[in-house]
Design a protein around this motif. Structure first.
Motif, PDB file in Angstrom:
ATOM      1  N   THR A 282      59.185  26.740  51.000  1.00  0.00           N
ATOM      2  CA  THR A 282      59.028  27.055  49.576  1.00  0.00           C
ATOM      3  C   THR A 282      57.615  26.746  49.085  1.00  0.00           C
ATOM      4  OG1 THR A 282      59.793  24.868  48.829  1.00  0.00           O
ATOM      5  CG2 THR A 282      61.469  26.572  49.169  1.00  0.00           C
ATOM      6  N   THR A 283      56.854  25.977  49.846  1.00  0.00           N
ATOM      7  CA  THR A 283      55.479  25.653  49.445  1.00  0.00           C
ATOM      8  C   THR A 283      54.444  26.560  50.093  1.00  0.00           C
ATOM      9  OG1 THR A 283      55.100  24.056  51.253  1.00  0.00           O
ATOM     10  CG2 THR A 283      56.153  23.232  49.249  1.00  0.00           C
ATOM     11  N   PHE A 284      54.874  27.446  50.986  1.00  0.00           N
ATOM     12  CA  PHE A 284      53.922  28.236  51.774  1.00  0.00           C
ATOM     13  C   PHE A 284      52.956  29.047  50.905  1.00  0.00           C
ATOM     14  CE2 PHE A 284      56.477  28.627  56.019  1.00  0.00           C
ATOM     15  CZ  PHE A 284      56.332  27.267  56.207  1.00  0.00           C
ATOM     16  N   SER A 285      53.459  29.569  49.787  1.00  0.00           N
ATOM     17  CA  SER A 285      52.617  30.428  48.948  1.00  0.00           C
ATOM     18  C   SER A 285      51.489  29.658  48.263  1.00  0.00           C
ATOM     19  CB  SER A 285      53.468  31.133  47.889  1.00  0.00           C
ATOM     20  OG  SER A 285      54.046  30.192  47.002  1.00  0.00           O
ATOM     21  N   LYS A 286      51.542  28.337  48.290  1.00  0.00           N
ATOM     22  CA  LYS A 286      50.515  27.529  47.630  1.00  0.00           C
ATOM     23  C   LYS A 286      49.289  27.306  48.511  1.00  0.00           C
ATOM     24  CE  LYS A 286      53.368  26.874  44.179  1.00  0.00           C
ATOM     25  NZ  LYS A 286      53.170  27.594  42.902  1.00  0.00           N
ATOM     26  N   TYR A 287      49.438  27.538  49.811  1.00  0.00           N
ATOM     27  CA  TYR A 287      48.359  27.204  50.741  1.00  0.00           C
ATOM     28  C   TYR A 287      47.402  28.377  50.936  1.00  0.00           C
ATOM     29  CZ  TYR A 287      50.820  22.917  51.962  1.00  0.00           C
ATOM     30  OH  TYR A 287      51.412  21.682  51.913  1.00  0.00           O
ATOM     31  N   THR A 288      46.599  28.623  49.954  1.00  0.00           N
ATOM     32  CA  THR A 288      45.520  29.591  50.096  1.00  0.00           C
ATOM     33  C   THR A 288      44.442  29.248  49.078  1.00  0.00           C
ATOM     34  OG1 THR A 288      44.939  31.937  50.180  1.00  0.00           O
ATOM     35  CG2 THR A 288      46.503  31.274  48.481  1.00  0.00           C
ATOM     36  N   ILE A 289      43.218  29.609  49.402  1.00  0.00           N
ATOM     37  CA  ILE A 289      42.125  29.387  48.452  1.00  0.00           C
ATOM     38  C   ILE A 289      41.946  30.615  47.578  1.00  0.00           C
ATOM     39  CG2 ILE A 289      39.665  28.881  48.213  1.00  0.00           C
ATOM     40  CD1 ILE A 289      39.785  27.537  50.953  1.00  0.00           C
ATOM     41  N   LEU A 290      41.978  31.791  48.210  1.00  0.00           N
ATOM     42  CA  LEU A 290      41.787  33.051  47.497  1.00  0.00           C
ATOM     43  C   LEU A 290      43.035  33.910  47.603  1.00  0.00           C
ATOM     44  CD1 LEU A 290      38.186  33.940  48.761  1.00  0.00           C
ATOM     45  CD2 LEU A 290      38.803  32.791  46.639  1.00  0.00           C
ATOM     46  N   GLY A 291      43.111  34.921  46.730  1.00  0.00           N
ATOM     47  CA  GLY A 291      44.170  35.902  46.813  1.00  0.00           C
ATOM     48  C   GLY A 291      43.636  37.208  47.377  1.00  0.00           C
ATOM     49  N   SER A 292      44.473  38.245  47.330  1.00  0.00           N
ATOM     50  CA  SER A 292      44.068  39.578  47.785  1.00  0.00           C
ATOM     51  C   SER A 292      43.655  40.419  46.578  1.00  0.00           C
ATOM     52  CB  SER A 292      45.229  40.277  48.499  1.00  0.00           C
ATOM     53  OG  SER A 292      45.623  39.554  49.641  1.00  0.00           O
ATOM     54  N   PRO A 293      42.527  41.135  46.662  1.00  0.00           N
ATOM     55  CA  PRO A 293      42.156  42.025  45.561  1.00  0.00           C
ATOM     56  C   PRO A 293      43.290  43.006  45.264  1.00  0.00           C
ATOM     57  CG  PRO A 293      40.339  41.800  47.101  1.00  0.00           C
ATOM     58  CD  PRO A 293      41.529  41.138  47.747  1.00  0.00           C
ATOM     59  N   ALA A 294      43.562  43.225  43.988  1.00  0.00           N
ATOM     60  CA  ALA A 294      44.625  44.162  43.605  1.00  0.00           C
ATOM     61  C   ALA A 294      44.255  45.575  44.030  1.00  0.00           C
ATOM     62  CB  ALA A 294      44.841  44.113  42.096  1.00  0.00           C
ATOM     63  N   GLU A 295      45.249  46.364  44.400  1.00  0.00           N
ATOM     64  CA  GLU A 295      44.980  47.740  44.810  1.00  0.00           C
ATOM     65  C   GLU A 295      44.472  48.587  43.644  1.00  0.00           C
ATOM     66  OE1 GLU A 295      48.722  50.550  44.722  1.00  0.00           O
ATOM     67  OE2 GLU A 295      49.241  48.777  45.904  1.00  0.00           O
ATOM     68  N   THR A 296      44.652  48.100  42.430  1.00  0.00           N
ATOM     69  CA  THR A 296      44.166  48.805  41.245  1.00  0.00           C
ATOM     70  C   THR A 296      42.731  48.430  40.895  1.00  0.00           C
ATOM     71  OG1 THR A 296      45.591  47.161  40.162  1.00  0.00           O
ATOM     72  CG2 THR A 296      46.271  49.454  40.003  1.00  0.00           C
ATOM     73  N   ASN A 297      42.110  47.543  41.674  1.00  0.00           N
ATOM     74  CA  ASN A 297      40.699  47.225  41.438  1.00  0.00           C
ATOM     75  C   ASN A 297      39.830  48.434  41.742  1.00  0.00           C
ATOM     76  OD1 ASN A 297      41.663  44.664  41.029  1.00  0.00           O
ATOM     77  ND2 ASN A 297      40.394  43.677  42.570  1.00  0.00           N
ATOM     78  N   ILE A 298      38.685  48.540  41.064  1.00  0.00           N
ATOM     79  CA  ILE A 298      37.732  49.577  41.436  1.00  0.00           C
ATOM     80  C   ILE A 298      37.153  49.229  42.804  1.00  0.00           C
ATOM     81  CG2 ILE A 298      37.170  50.131  39.037  1.00  0.00           C
ATOM     82  CD1 ILE A 298      34.513  48.601  39.466  1.00  0.00           C
ATOM     83  N   ARG A 299      36.506  50.178  43.426  1.00  0.00           N
ATOM     84  CA  ARG A 299      35.978  50.002  44.773  1.00  0.00           C
ATOM     85  C   ARG A 299      35.087  48.751  44.870  1.00  0.00           C
ATOM     86  NH1 ARG A 299      35.760  53.897  48.571  1.00  0.00           N
ATOM     87  NH2 ARG A 299      36.096  55.479  46.967  1.00  0.00           N
ATOM     88  N   ASN A 300      35.379  47.920  45.871  1.00  0.00           N
ATOM     89  CA  ASN A 300      34.606  46.713  46.209  1.00  0.00           C
ATOM     90  C   ASN A 300      34.708  45.581  45.188  1.00  0.00           C
ATOM     91  OD1 ASN A 300      33.650  47.942  48.582  1.00  0.00           O
ATOM     92  ND2 ASN A 300      31.936  48.889  47.479  1.00  0.00           N
ATOM     93  N   ALA A 301      35.544  45.714  44.182  1.00  0.00           N
ATOM     94  CA  ALA A 301      35.729  44.615  43.224  1.00  0.00           C
ATOM     95  C   ALA A 301      36.669  43.569  43.832  1.00  0.00           C
ATOM     96  CB  ALA A 301      36.298  45.136  41.910  1.00  0.00           C
ATOM     97  N   LYS A 302      36.229  42.314  43.850  1.00  0.00           N
ATOM     98  CA  LYS A 302      37.039  41.248  44.454  1.00  0.00           C
ATOM     99  C   LYS A 302      38.110  40.719  43.505  1.00  0.00           C
ATOM    100  CE  LYS A 302      33.810  39.409  47.871  1.00  0.00           C
ATOM    101  NZ  LYS A 302      33.163  38.172  48.398  1.00  0.00           N
ATOM    102  N   TYR A 303      37.884  40.865  42.216  1.00  0.00           N
ATOM    103  CA  TYR A 303      38.842  40.362  41.222  1.00  0.00           C
ATOM    104  C   TYR A 303      39.252  41.489  40.296  1.00  0.00           C
ATOM    105  CZ  TYR A 303      37.587  35.704  42.816  1.00  0.00           C
ATOM    106  OH  TYR A 303      37.393  34.582  43.588  1.00  0.00           O
ATOM    107  N   PRO A 304      40.517  41.410  39.796  1.00  0.00           N
ATOM    108  CA  PRO A 304      41.504  40.348  39.934  1.00  0.00           C
ATOM    109  C   PRO A 304      42.040  40.219  41.365  1.00  0.00           C
ATOM    110  CG  PRO A 304      42.234  42.030  38.361  1.00  0.00           C
ATOM    111  CD  PRO A 304      40.963  42.487  38.907  1.00  0.00           C
ATOM    112  N   GLN A 305      42.479  38.998  41.704  1.00  0.00           N
ATOM    113  CA  GLN A 305      43.097  38.725  42.993  1.00  0.00           C
ATOM    114  C   GLN A 305      44.537  38.281  42.784  1.00  0.00           C
ATOM    115  OE1 GLN A 305      40.806  35.831  45.122  1.00  0.00           O
ATOM    116  NE2 GLN A 305      39.170  37.279  45.637  1.00  0.00           N
ATOM    117  N   ILE A 306      45.402  38.756  43.683  1.00  0.00           N
ATOM    118  CA  ILE A 306      46.820  38.411  43.598  1.00  0.00           C
ATOM    119  C   ILE A 306      47.133  37.365  44.662  1.00  0.00           C
ATOM    120  CG2 ILE A 306      49.171  39.288  43.723  1.00  0.00           C
ATOM    121  CD1 ILE A 306      47.991  42.068  43.022  1.00  0.00           C
ATOM    122  N   LEU A 307      47.665  36.226  44.229  1.00  0.00           N
ATOM    123  CA  LEU A 307      48.061  35.163  45.142  1.00  0.00           C
ATOM    124  C   LEU A 307      49.420  35.481  45.755  1.00  0.00           C
ATOM    125  CD1 LEU A 307      46.927  32.168  42.907  1.00  0.00           C
ATOM    126  CD2 LEU A 307      45.804  32.990  44.989  1.00  0.00           C
TER     127      LEU A 307
END
Length: 641
Positions: A282-307
């Motif tokens: 249940t804690t696995f989702s907490k172990y990351t520093i960054l998230g994944s860029p949303a598929e709705t981001n413009i090209r090469n935009a790192k944020y928003p990021q989804i954890l």
């Protein structure tokens, strides 16, 4: 006594809560540097006979501080990359230093680490063309060498625990791919599997984990990590996406970095601390520093990021702003760093598509890092949140129809108007006359809504490919009729204006310009929210023109009897004709959290009294595009039967 027990219990809960909050997310400064005054493990180079390769092979082994032949140890098999060998980890990753430091802090279980040469061929040196086909193939051949030669050798030479629960495998790059391939392919041998920056040798997810239920039962930990600027992150992301969709517990760990030992050393530091002890999925989702860029981001935009737990990290550069917020229905205050970048991490966001806005000093604007969508009566940002139940609207490898944007001059409004039209796969080369669904958006949106936010074309492509829906044309109309009441003053004049446009503008244009059938049994009308009211009005008043109507998240307003009573009276006087003409009257709602839920409930009660036949469907999610996508997915297979 009872009071004391309660106090002790409260203290235990409080302590557990505090411990749960102290999640270490990366190695601290100096975690990979030699420390004086602590016990050290031992590193040795050995040779073993490989029947698989037909030669003697080299392996590097680390034994922990205080190693004793009288104790049995678990084993981690740690694999190198395509340009390395059995010394690569030792020379570049300092695993002995990292583990010694962790042992000194009591953070890891004592374990043996085996670092083999993963290139299973007689000349296994990392020389010449390391990308030569025979050398690449040798990495796959190492699976047999590992299982049949190396593991038996280690378990004979060292005092090891020989069950799967005490055997782990992990690696970097090419070795990361090997670890995932071999570990997940041999769940009877490994319970702990880690891939650091896994290379393209990683098998496709459905081949890695063909039986998700078995993986759930047998895996103690599956770790997937990568640097955010690593060009190979796709391999990790696609594996994570598959595991997420199939509910296989795992840690998906993204950190700032590229394809190098800075990332891999941190991966080993984090991964090793989980091994051979109790873990809490249940804690696995907490172990990351960054998230994944949303598929709705413009090209090469790192944020928003989804954890991994669907919280979202937003960053906005606005150095001159005094206050910045993110508005996702709930407003989140952002904090500014010394470079003028505003940051915030939200709560978990609803799956699927969500509108959002930046509020910069009180002004609502679209996020320049995100795609913009016409919604809420203006251009707004949108973010697509992963949805395990969203396979029906993903871009699959099937035949695809087309969406065309058509301008037409409407005799009803005496003006140019626009519609988006979906034609199914095979339309251009077919002599068939297709049925038509006229599909309407909600208030504050327009004809673009179903094509962009709604993904109507992908939903139909997938349904048609599975023979679940009849191929059809979908005309996505603009339901905005100028100054005819608007949402605030919505009245019968607005409904009459749309009915007139539908009958004299849209339908004649579609039937004159597309290969469609022109009888009532091949016409359907559906809409969401405001479009649902338009469907109720125009569909019921013209039931001889349609075989089906679909009403999504809508209903006559209970507090506006001036508008609703005449509609119920009309239906009461024409019940037999409506029930005869409308073969499918489909009503759907987004559950009790849907803002139209109570109005719809009252409306259906009126229908029951009048004797109007309908079918009702409910899908949780409120008044939102994820619900309406699902409505279209459920509704279209029922049409034109």
């Amino acid at each position: 006594m009872k009071k004391n027990l309660l106090s002790i219990f409260a203290m235990v809960i409080m302590t557990s809560s505090l411990l749960a909050q102290k999640i270490e997310k990366e190695g601290p400064k100096g975690f990979d540097q030699i420390r004086a005054g602590i016990p050290n493990g031992k590193v040795e180079s050995l040779e073993y006979n490989s029947k698989t390769v037909g030669s003697t092979r080299k392996v590097t082994v680390y034994t922990p501080p205080g190693f004793s032949k009288n104790k049995k140890y678990p084993v981690l098999y740690l694999l190198h990359g395509i340009g390395g060998d059995e010394k690569e980890w030792l020379n570049g990753g300092s695993p002995q230093v990292i583990l010694d430091n962790l042992y000194s802090e009591g953070k890891v279980e004592p374990m043996i680490i085996v670092m083999p040469n993963g290139r299973a061929m007689k000349d296994d040196s990392a020389s010449g063309n390391i990308m030569a086909p025979d050398k690449v193939q040798a990495f796959a051949a190492f699976e047999k060498d590992l299982l049949n030669d190396l593991i038996p050798f280690i378990e004979k030479k060292y005092p090891t625990l020989k069950d799967r629960e005490h055997r782990a495998i992990a690696g970097l790059s090419m070795g990361g791919g090997q670890s995932l391939n071999f570990g997940l392919g041999n769940l009877d041998k490994f319970a702990w599997v880690g891939g650091f920056s896994s290379a393209p040798n990683t098998k496709a997810p459905q081949d890695l984990v063909p039986n998700p239920e078995e993986a759930k039962k047998k895996l103690k930990l599956l770790w997937i990590s990568c640097g955010d600027d690593d060009g190979l992150i796709y391999n990790s992301k696609r594996t994570h996406d598959y595991l997420y969709k199939n509910d296989v517990p795992h840690i998906y760990y993204i950190e700032p970095g590229v394809h190098d030992f800075k990332v891999w050393k941190n991966g080993l530091y984090m991964f090793s601390q989980f091994l051979f002890k109790a873990v809490d999925p249940t804690t696995f989702s907490k172990y990351t520093i960054l998230g994944s860029p949303a598929e709705t981001n413009i090209r090469n935009a790192k944020y928003p990021q989804i954890l991994p737990d669907n919280r979202v990290v937003f960053k906005v550069k606005a150095p001159e702003a005094a206050k910045v917020q993110i508005d996702l229905g709930k407003k989140y205050d952002m904090s500014k760093d010394t470079e003028g970048i505003w940051n915030v991490t939200t709560d978990a966001v609803n799956k699927g598509f969500n509108y959002y806005s930046l509020l910069i000093d009180g002004v609502a604007v679209a996020d320049p890092s995100s795609e913009s969508f016409y919604g809420m009566g203006r251009m707004a940002s949108g973010i697509e949140i992963p949805n395990k139940e969203g396979d029906f609207y993903v871009l699959n490898n099937v035949q695809h129809g087309d969406i065309t944007i058509k301008k037409y001059f409407s005799k009803a409004t005496n003006s140019w108007r626009e519609m988006y039209v979906y034609t199914p796969p095979g339309y251009d080369n077919s002599n068939e006359k297709y049925p038509v669904l006229y599909l309407l958006h909600g208030g504050g949106e327009d004809q673009r809504g179903w094509a962009t936010q709604g993904k109507a074309n992908l939903i139909l492509d997938n349904l048609i490919a599975e023979n679940k829906s009849k191929p059809m044309v979908i005309a996505m109309l603009d339901g905005n009729m100028g100054n005819t009441g608007g949402v605030g003053g919505f009245n019968e004049n607005a409904l009459k204006a749309f009915e007139n446009e539908l009958k004299k503008g849209a339908i004649p244009f579609v039937e004159s310009n597309f290969k469609v059938a022109t009888d009532a049994k091949n016409r359907a009308l559906a809409g969401l929210s405001m479009g649902g009211l338009q469907t109720l009005y125009a569909g019921i008043k013209n039931s001889d023109m349609f075989s089906s109507i679909g009403v999504f998240s809508s209903g006559w307003w209970a507090n506006n009897t001036t508008l609703s009573d005449p509609q119920y009276e009309f239906m009461k006087n024409n019940t037999a004709a409506i029930n005869s003409n409308i073969k499918l009257f489909w009503i759907s709602m987004g559950g009790k959290e849907d803002i139209a839920f109570e109005n719809c409930k009252i409306m259906m009660g009126k229908f029951d009294q009048i004797g109007i036949k309908y079918k009702y469907s409910e899908y949780p999610g409120g008044h939102s595009w994820p619900v309406w996508r699902h409505d279209l997915f459920m509704y279209t297979p029922l049409l034109f039967k």
